[in-house]
Design a protein around this motif. Structure first.
Motif, PDB file in Angstrom:
ATOM      1  N   PHE A 114       0.847  -1.192   0.000  1.00  4.74           N
ATOM      2  CA  PHE A 114       0.000   0.000   0.000  1.00  4.74           C
ATOM      3  C   PHE A 114       0.885   1.245   0.000  1.00  4.74           C
ATOM      4  O   PHE A 114       1.853   1.330   0.753  1.00  4.74           O
ATOM      5  N   SER A 115       0.527   2.219  -0.832  1.00  3.19           N
ATOM      6  CA  SER A 115       1.227   3.501  -0.817  1.00  3.19           C
ATOM      7  C   SER A 115       0.684   4.351   0.324  1.00  3.19           C
ATOM      8  O   SER A 115      -0.335   4.023   0.950  1.00  3.19           O
ATOM      9  N   THR A 116       1.363   5.467   0.579  1.00  2.00           N
ATOM     10  CA  THR A 116       0.866   6.400   1.600  1.00  2.00           C
ATOM     11  C   THR A 116      -0.539   6.878   1.252  1.00  2.00           C
ATOM     12  O   THR A 116      -1.406   7.000   2.122  1.00  2.00           O
ATOM     13  N   TRP A 133     -13.384   7.763  -2.141  1.00  6.75           N
ATOM     14  CA  TRP A 133     -12.127   7.206  -1.637  1.00  6.75           C
ATOM     15  C   TRP A 133     -12.092   5.690  -1.775  1.00  6.75           C
ATOM     16  O   TRP A 133     -11.078   5.109  -2.160  1.00  6.75           O
ATOM     17  N   PHE A 134     -13.215   5.044  -1.449  1.00  4.13           N
ATOM     18  CA  PHE A 134     -13.244   3.589  -1.499  1.00  4.13           C
ATOM     19  C   PHE A 134     -13.104   3.091  -2.938  1.00  4.13           C
ATOM     20  O   PHE A 134     -12.370   2.135  -3.209  1.00  4.13           O
ATOM     21  N   ALA A 135     -13.794   3.747  -3.869  1.00  5.40           N
ATOM     22  CA  ALA A 135     -13.668   3.370  -5.273  1.00  5.40           C
ATOM     23  C   ALA A 135     -12.230   3.553  -5.757  1.00  5.40           C
ATOM     24  O   ALA A 135     -11.689   2.714  -6.495  1.00  5.40           O
ATOM     25  N   SER A 136     -11.574   4.633  -5.329  1.00  4.12           N
ATOM     26  CA  SER A 136     -10.185   4.883  -5.717  1.00  4.12           C
ATOM     27  C   SER A 136      -9.250   3.848  -5.097  1.00  4.12           C
ATOM     28  O   SER A 136      -8.299   3.389  -5.742  1.00  4.12           O
ATOM     29  N   LEU A 137      -9.525   3.473  -3.847  1.00  2.00           N
ATOM     30  CA  LEU A 137      -8.705   2.463  -3.181  1.00  2.00           C
ATOM     31  C   LEU A 137      -8.807   1.125  -3.898  1.00  2.00           C
ATOM     32  O   LEU A 137      -7.796   0.450  -4.123  1.00  2.00           O
ATOM     33  N   ILE A 138     -10.025   0.726  -4.268  1.00  7.27           N
ATOM     34  CA  ILE A 138     -10.228  -0.529  -4.996  1.00  7.27           C
ATOM     35  C   ILE A 138      -9.475  -0.502  -6.315  1.00  7.27           C
ATOM     36  O   ILE A 138      -8.847  -1.489  -6.710  1.00  7.27           O
TER      37      ILE A 138
END
Length: 294
Positions: free
Chosen positions: A14-16, A236-241
């Motif tokens: 995981f990135s920052t 945020w969740f969509a971007s994380l996925i």
């Protein structure tokens, strides 16, 4: 929210930015139960639910990806998502938290992945695998352990039942949403579902105005609940996925009840029953097992 977009496996660390989005989602979704509680101090349950959806839809409308076109043939299913994910469950949570603590609502809500797995198994008329079956049994035993100490009177029992019903509806909604998200992406589907929910909840919200008071703290809580928990958190969740893949991104859901418990205990002086805490651990363990491959 359970990851349901097409899997895109990313093996790197995981990135920052990834950790920041994970923390943002966990804190906003875990904090939503506290914000509902604050909103209920002066606003009716239906007004809290409406404000949550309206501010969320307004926030997502500012993100261009949300406005991507979706074929008319999928609108009826998106409308059903709006009913089962937002319109009814958000009202149920607000009504329930008139009688139960925010931390308890967060603990029971942790059963959502179990409901997703159960509904999926029923939909395909196929028994879950042995591992998933064990996870369901463990998780539902945890739900019982959470609920029993809190149903000392009728209103508490009703509050617990309403949150459980909301979790069941989430299970239905997430299964409905999965194919839609694979075809169109998360944000266009969620935004349109929210617009449907706004229209459906509006009459009940108007009816709740006479029993509400104008208070800055409750209004700000509902605005934050919607803009952050029902708006930005989805982005945020969509971007994380998209960055780390659905399976690894879905670990976010395991932090939500932890945040709800911590905030309820520290900011609202809510009493935590040891059996309920143990039950939460069982629910999370069960949810983890049901998410494993067969």
């Amino acid at each position: 929210m359970k990851a349901s977009v097409a899997e895109d496996v990313h093996a790197g660390a995981f990135s920052t930015r990834d950790w920041g989005m994970l923390a943002g989602v966990a804190v906003t979704w875990g904090g939503s139960f506290l914000l509902i509680d604050i909103g209920l101090d002066h606003l009716s349950p239906t007004l809290v639910a409406f404000g949550r959806i309206a501010f969320g839809a307004l926030t997502l409308s500012l993100i261009p990806a949300s406005r991507r076109p979706v074929p008319r043939s999928d609108w009826p299913q998106i409308a059903l998502v709006g009913v089962t994910w937002m319109a009814i469950p958000f009202v149920l949570f607000a009504v329930a938290q008139q009688w139960i603590d925010s931390s308890l609502a967060g603990m029971i809500n942790a059963a959502t992945p179990l409901m997703v797995a159960l509904v999926a198994a029923l939909a395909v008329r196929q028994l879950p695998s042995r591992l998933q079956g064990a996870g369901l049994a463990l998780g539902f035993a945890g739900v019982v352990a959470i609920s029993v100490p809190s149903v000392g009177d009728g209103s508490n029992a009703l509050g617990v039942a309403l949150v459980l019903l909301a979790a069941v509806l989430y299970g239905i909604a997430f299964n409905l949403t999965a194919p839609l998200q694979r075809r169109h992406g998360t944000l266009p589907v969620i935004w349109r579902a929210q617009l449907v929910a706004v229209v459906l909840v509006l009459p009940a919200a108007i009816a709740g105005i006479p029993s509400s008071d104008v208070d800055v703290s409750s209004l700000l809580a509902v605005a934050a609940l919607g803009a952050l928990g029902t708006g930005l958190a989805f982005y945020w969740f969509a971007s994380l996925i998209g960055s780390v893949g659905a399976t690894r991104g879905s670990i976010t859901i395991y932090f939500v009840p932890v945040v709800a418990i911590l905030l309820g205990a520290t900011l609202r002086d809510e009493v935590l029953h040891p059996a309920a805490l143990g039950g939460t651990a069982l629910v999370l363990a069960g949810a983890w097992l049901t998410s494993r491959a067969a």
